[in-house]
Design a protein around this motif. Structure first.
Motif, PDB file in Angstrom:
ATOM      1  N   HIS A  93       0.830  -1.208   0.000  1.00  0.00           N
ATOM      2  CA  HIS A  93       0.000   0.000   0.000  1.00  0.00           C
ATOM      3  C   HIS A  93       0.869   1.266   0.000  1.00  0.00           C
ATOM      4  O   HIS A  93       0.574   2.237  -0.707  1.00  0.00           O
ATOM      5  N   TYR A 116      -7.687   4.648  -4.597  1.00  0.00           N
ATOM      6  CA  TYR A 116      -6.934   3.441  -4.233  1.00  0.00           C
ATOM      7  C   TYR A 116      -7.352   2.935  -2.855  1.00  0.00           C
ATOM      8  O   TYR A 116      -7.589   1.731  -2.663  1.00  0.00           O
ATOM      9  N   ALA A 120      -9.184  -0.625  -1.909  1.00  0.00           N
ATOM     10  CA  ALA A 120      -8.622  -1.542  -0.918  1.00  0.00           C
ATOM     11  C   ALA A 120      -9.633  -1.816   0.191  1.00  0.00           C
ATOM     12  O   ALA A 120      -9.722  -2.940   0.709  1.00  0.00           O
ATOM     13  N   GLU A 123     -12.187  -4.298  -0.953  1.00  0.00           N
ATOM     14  CA  GLU A 123     -11.634  -5.645  -0.955  1.00  0.00           C
ATOM     15  C   GLU A 123     -11.673  -6.250   0.445  1.00  0.00           C
ATOM     16  O   GLU A 123     -11.930  -7.443   0.608  1.00  0.00           O
ATOM     17  N   LEU A 209      -4.999   0.074   6.741  1.00  0.00           N
ATOM     18  CA  LEU A 209      -5.620  -0.872   5.812  1.00  0.00           C
ATOM     19  C   LEU A 209      -5.326  -2.310   6.216  1.00  0.00           C
ATOM     20  O   LEU A 209      -6.225  -3.174   6.183  1.00  0.00           O
TER      21      LEU A 209
END
Length: 918
Positions: A93, A116, A120, A123, A209
Motif C-alpha cells: 500500500h 486506491y 482496498a 476488498e 488498511l
C-alpha cells in the motif's frame, strides 16, 4: 622504651581511624607511621575513571539503540496469517501511494490516492469474516470552518470545502448495540505538495488498511465497532478530522480516538499524546507487544515548544474525546521534503505499529464499556487523573496517575529535605558551609559548561558555510558541543572543589590528633563526598519544581535522585561526626547510575536528535531568526544534559589524576570536528538530508496598476543561500532589501529574479478584492467580494486594528461559512486559510465590522515600514510549475528540497491587497 609518635598513638587509640588510613584496591597509599616518613597522596587510577566514563557512554548508547532502533521482524502474509499483521502487505500500500507522487488537497493525484484506498477498503469488505459487517463509505465534505483558537490556531480561521474521505466501520453482525459505541482509528491520505509522503502519512494509511483487514477477521467477538477514517485535508490545518467530527453521523458514536501520524519516516511509532482519560494508555500498556511512548514528548508538545498539531487536537478539543496519538519520528529532518520516500522506510517499522495496534484494538473492542467523554471530568480538570507513562527499552511500559505521582514525589521531597536537615544539624556550621560550597560547585559546573558550549554556538556561523553544519551528521555535536561542555563542566566543578577543599582544610586543621598527611587525605575524601552529594541537589530542585507545576516528566528527576542517594546511603553514609571520611567506592557510582541510565539515556539522546533535525525547518519567517539561535539551543541542551547526568561521575575525577587527559582529549576532539566542518569534508546537507527551500513564482498586484512578476527563493533552514544560488546560476539577487509578505508569513531574507517571469500565468488568474458596499452609520459595515479565480487554496489577512469582527459567505449558495463572533488575532491580524477540492467555491463575500475607534498607527513594532495601511492582504496558490520555476528546479542542488506546510505557498502565488483608505 621508645616513645610512640602522636600519629601512632592516634592510630592505636582509634581502630576505625586506623582502618580509614589503610585503603586498598583502586587507591595507591602508603601508611607512614611517623610524620617524617613521606607518604604518597591517595590517587584513583586513571584507567578506572576512563573505564567508568567509556562504560557509561557505551551503556547510554546501547540503551538508545535498543529502545528506539531495535525493530521487530517484518512478517509476510503467510507468516502473519488471516488474523495477523503483515508488514509485507502494508508495504504494498505504501509503495502504491508514494508512486502517485505528491498528492496535496485539490490535486489529481489525491483523487487517485483516495480511489486506491476506497478500492482496498472494498476488498476488505469482500474478504471479511461471515459474522462481521464491514461498511465502506465515500464521504464528500461540504464547506465548513474550523474555529479552534488554541496553540497554532490562535488568530486563524481554517475554512475547507470539497474534501473526500474514505470511512470503514467494522462491527459484529449479531451485536445490535455495537453501533452505539465505537473506537476511531484515524490518519490522513493527503500530503504536502513537496513530497510523496511515504512516512507522512502513507505508512499510517497502509498500517490502517492492514489492521482493518485483520480486524475484519476478529470483529465477530467484539462488543463495539471500530471505525477507520482515511481523511484528507490534514496537512492544510486538520480539516479532515474537523469535517468528520462536525459533519458525519458516525462521529456521534465515537467514544475513543486513536490518531496515527508521522513527523519523520519509519522507526518505532511512539505514543506522544495520551488522555485526558488514562483508560486508553493503561490498556495499551497491558497488551502492547513492543510498547513505546514517553510523557516527556507530551509535555513538550503541549507546552508549544514543538510548533505542530495533529488531528488528535481536534478529537480532544472539538469532539471531547480521549485516546492516543502515535507518531513515527525517525529521521525527522526529512519531514515534508523530497526525502520522505519509500526507500528510507526501515524494515520492521510498520510491523512494530501494526502488532501494537492490533493487540490494543482487540483489547478495547472486547471490553465491557468504553469511557464516556464526561467520565471523571472533575478529576481531569484538576489534573489528578492524568496518566504519567514511559517505556523501558521498548519492552515494558510504566503507567501511573498524577495523584500517585504527587504522593510519590512529595514523599521523596520530604524525606530528602529531612535527611539534609538532619545532616546539617549533626554536622553543625561546617556542614552548612560545606553544603553551600558544594552547591556553588554545581552552579560553576553549569556556568562553565553552558558558557563554553554557547561560545562555540556563536562561533560556528562565522567559520562554517552553514550555521548548523551538523544536520546531516548529528554525531558532530559530540565534538562541537559535548567536548567543550565536558571541559567546562570539569573546570567549573574543579574550581568548586578547590574552594571546598580550602574550607575543609581549615576545618580539619583543628583536629590536632591527626597527622598532617592524614588531615590532607581526609580533606580530599570529604570534598569528593560533598561533590557527589551535591549532584542530588540539582535533581531535588527539579523534582520540587516539576511536582509544583504537575509536569509529568518529573519522573526523570525522581530516577536521577533516588537511586544515587540510595546507593550512597547504603554504601557510604554515616551519621557519626567523628568517623573520618573514606574515598567513594566504585560500587556506589555503578549502583546509583544503573537505573537512571536504563530509564532516561535513550530519551535524552532521542530528544537531542529531534532538536537537531528540526533545525531544517526552524525559521518560520525566513531571515527573521538569528543564525546562531539554533546552535545555542542545541548547545545549551547538550550542556545541560551533561551537567545533570555526569555530575556524579565528575566527583570521582579529582582523585584520579585524569583531568589533564580529559581536557586534552576533549580539545583534540573539538579541533578535529572543527577541521571537518571548516574543510567541508563533512557537508551540512546531503541528498538524503536536504536543506528546506521554496521556489515560488510570485505575481504581485498589491497597490499596482500592472502586476509585478518575479521568482522568489527562500529557506526555512537558517543561513544564507549563497552556495545554492551559485549552483543555480540564474541571475538571482539575495539579501534583505526585498521583504516579501506571503500573508501567513514574511520572507526577511531571500533571493529573487525578475527576468523571464512573464510566462506560465495569465492576468485572468489574478485574484480580485472589490468593495461592494460601505455603510457608515452607527456601526460601519463594509462588504468585500473575493474572487480567487482558479485557486481553491488561499490565505486572507484581516487588519484587526481596524476591524472588530467579520463574517464570510459563499456567494454561490448564499451559505454563511464563518459567522460573526469573537475572534482572536496575532500582532493585529486575523488570517483566514482556505483549502478545498476542485469544486470548492472561489467567489465569496466578506462582511467587515469596523471598530468604533480604529487605531491607525504609523510605526510597526519591529521598526520597519508600517503595513497597517492595508485592510486586507490576499494570497492565492496554484500548484503549477511555470517555465522559469521549472528551470530553477532543474538546477536546484541535490542537497536541497522543496518544503511544504499549511502556511507555505505552492510554486505559483498571486498577491493582492486592499488599503484601509480604499
Amino acid at each position: 622504651m621508645k616513645r610512640r609518635s602522636d600519629s601512632e598513638r592516634s592510630s592505636s587509640a582509634d581502630p576505625k581511624q586506623g582502618a580509614s588510613q589503610r585503603q586498598s584496591g583502586e587507591f595507591n597509599t602508603s601508611e607512614g607511621r611517623t610524620p617524617n616518613v613521606r607518604r604518597k597522596s591517595p590517587q584513583r587510577s586513571r584507567f578506572v575513571w576512563l573505564t567508568l566514563f567509556v562504560a557509561i557512554v557505551y551503556s547510554s548508547w546501547s540503551v538508545y539503540h535498543y529502545q528506539y532502533q531495535s525493530l521487530p521482524l517484518a512478517l509476510t502474509a503467510e507468516q502473519a496469517g488471516k488474523r495477523g499483521f503483515s508488514e509485507a502487505q502494508a508495504l504494498n500500500h505504501v509503495k502504491a501511494l508514494t508512486e502517485l507522487g505528491p498528492h496535496s488537497v485539490g490535486s489529481d493525484a489525491l483523487n487517485l490516492a483516495v480511489q486506491y484506498v476506497l478500492a482496498a477498503s472494498e476488498e476488505i469488505k469482500k474478504t471479511a469474516h461471515w459474522e462481521v459487517d464491514v461498511e465502506v463509505e465515500f464521504f464528500n465534505v461540504k464547506t465548513g470552518a474550523n474555529l479552534m483558537d488554541g496553540g497554532l490556531f490562535n488568530g486563524r480561521t481554517l475554512v475547507y470545502s470539497d474534501l473526500d474521505h474514505v470511512i470503514l466501520r467494522i462491527l459484529p453482525k449479531y451485536v445490535s448495540r455495537a453501533k452505539e459505541n465505537a473506537v476511531l482509528v484515524s490518519s490522513h491520505i493527503d500530503t504536502v505538495f513537496s513530497t510523496g509522503g511515504a512516512g507522512d502519512c502513507s505508512s499510517c494509511v497502509a498500517v490502517m488498511l492492514e489492521l482493518a483487514r485483520g480486524i475484519s477477521q476478529w470483529a465477530h467477538g467484539f462488543k463495539h465497532a471500530v471505525i477507520f477514517l482515511f481523511n484528507t485535508g490534514e496537512e492544510e490545518g486538520l480539516n479532515g478530522a474537523h469535517s468528520f467530527v462536525t459533519q458525519h453521523p458516525w462521529s456521534k458514536s465515537v467514544r475513543m480516538a486513536i490518531d496515527l501520524e508521522a513527523m519523520g519516516i519509519g522507526g518505532k511509532s511512539s505514543i506522544f499524546q495520551a488522555g485526558p482519560n488514562p483508560w486508553a494508555i493503561e490498556n495499551f500498556a497491558l497488551v502492547a507487544k513492543y510498547p513505546s511512548g514517553q510523557i516527556i514528548a507530551q509535555d513538550l508538545f503541549s507546552s508549544g515548544a514543538i510548533k505542530s498539531a495533529t488531528d488528535f487536537q481536534v478529537y480532544k478539543e472539538v469532539a471531547g474525546l480521549s485516546g492516543l496519538d502515535f507518531a513515527y519520528s525517525d529521521n525527522t529532518a526529512v519531514y515534508h521534503t523530497k526525502n520522505d520516500k519509500f526507500e528510507l522506510l526501515k524494515s520492521g517499522s510498520l510491523q512494530h505499529l501494526g502488532e501494537n495496534m492490533l493487540a490494543f484494538l482487540l483489547q478495547i473492542a472486547r471490553s465491557s464499556d468504553l469511557p464516556k467523554s464526561s467520565e471523571m471530568e472533575d478529576e481531569e480538570n484538576t489534573g489528578q487523573n492524568n496518566a504519567i507513562f514511559f517505556d523501558i527499552l521498548g519492552t515494558y511500559m510504566i503507567v501511573f496517575r498524577q495523584r500517585f505521582a504527587n504522593l510519590l514525589n512529595n514523599s521523596v521531597i520530604m524525606q530528602s529535605l529531612l535527611i539534609w536537615a538532619t545532616s546539617m544539624l549533626i554536622g553543625g556550621y561546617p556542614a552548612a558551609v560545606s553544603f553551600a560550597l558544594s552547591s556553588l560547585s554545581i552552579i560553576l559546573t553549569w556556568v562553565f559548561a553552558v558558557g563554553l558550549a554557547i561560545l562555540v554556538a556563536f562561533t560556528l556561523p562565522l567559520i562554517s558555510s552553514s550555521p548548523a553544519p551538523y544536520i546531516a551528521s548529528p554525531w558532530l555535536v559530540f565534538g562541537l558541543f559535548a567536548a567543550p561542555a565536558l571541559v567546562g563542566a570539569l573546570t567549573g566543578q574543579y574550581f568548586g572543589y578547590l574552594v571546598l577543599k580550602a574550607y575543609l582544610s581549615k576545618v580539619y586543621s583543628n583536629r590536632r590528633q591527626l597527622s598532617p598527611i592524614l588531615r590532607a587525605d581526609s580533606v580530599k575524601f570529604e570534598a569528593e563526598r560533598w561533590l557527589y552529594k551535591a549532584g542530588s541537589i540539582q535533581w531535588l530542585v527539579l523534582l520540587i519544581l516539576g511536582n509544583y507545576y504537575k509536569i509529568g516528566s518529573s519522573y526523570l528527576a525522581l530516577v536521577w535522585l533516588v537511586p544515587p542517594a540510595f546507593a550512597y546511603g547504603l554504601l557510604e553514609a554515616t551519621l557519626s561526626p567523628t568517623r573520618l571520611p573514606r574515598p567513594l567506592k566504585l560500587a556506589t557510582l555503578l549502583m546509583g547510575s544503573a537505573v537512571p541510565i536504563l530509564i532516561s539515556a535513550g530519551n535524552f539522546i532521542r530528544l537531542g536528535d529531534t532538536i537537531i533535525a528540526t533545525w531544517v525547518r526552524f525559521d518560520r519567517n525566513p531571515g527573521s531568526t538569528p543564525e546562531w539561535l539554533g546552535n545555542v539551543i542545541v548547545a545549551t541542551f547538550i550542556a545541560v544534559v551533561m551537567c545533570l547526568t555526569l555530575v556524579y561521575l565528575l566527583s570521582y575525577v579529582h582523585l584520579s589524576g585524569v583531568k589533564r587527559l580529559i581536557i586534552l582529549s576533549s580539545c583534540l576532539l573539538f579541533a578535529l570536528s572543527l577541521i571537518l566542518v571548516k574543510s567541508g569534508i563533512v557537508p551540512p546537507f546531503t541528498k538524503d538530508i536536504a536543506r528546506a527551500v521554496n521556489v515560488v513564482h510570485v505575481v504581485d498586484t498589491s497597490e499596482k496598476q500592472e502586476p509585478s512578476s518575479f521568482v522568489s527563493i527562500f529557506s526555512a533552514t537558517p543561513g544564507k543561500l549563497t552556495n545554492e544560488i551559485e549552483h543555480i546560476n540564474e541571475g538571482f539577487i539575495c539579501g534583505r532589501d526585498k521583504v516579501v509578505d506571503f500573508v501567513t508569513f514574511s520572507v526577511k531574507y531571500g533571493c529573487w529574479a525578475h527576468k523571464d517571469t512573464e510566462g506560465g500565468w495569465s492576468k485572468s488568474e489574478l485574484p480580485l478584492l472589490h468593495v461592494d458596499s460601505d455603510t457608515r452609520g452607527n456601526k460601519r459595515i463594509t462588504q468585500v467580494s473575493i474572487d480567487t479565480k482558479s485557486s481553491t487554496r488561499w490565505s486572507l489577512a484581516i487588519n484587526f486594528k481596524e476591524i472588530e469582527d467579520f463574517a464570510l459567505e459563499d456567494t454561490g449558495n448564499l451559505e454563511e461559512i464563518v459567522p460573526a463572533g469573537k475572534k482572536s488575532n496575532v500582532d493585529g491580524w486575523h488570517i483566514i486559510q482556505f483549502s478545498g477540492g476542485k469544486k470548492a467555491p472561489t467567489k465569496l463575500v466578506l462582511t467587515l465590522f469596523w471598530r468604533e475607534k480604529s487605531s491607525r498607527s504609523t510605526d510597526r513594532l519591529d521598526g520597519g515600514k508600517d503595513d497597517d495601511g492595508l485592510l486586507l492582504k490576499l494570497r492565492t496558490d496554484i500548484n503549477r510549475v511555470t517555465p522559469r520555476v521549472e528551470r530553477v528546479l532543474s538546477k536546484l542542488p541535490p542537497w536541497c528540497s522543496l518544503f511544504g506546510k499549511s502556511i507555505s505557498p505552492h510554486t505559483l502565488a498571486f498577491l493582492n491587497s486592499l488599503p484601509v483608505n480604499f
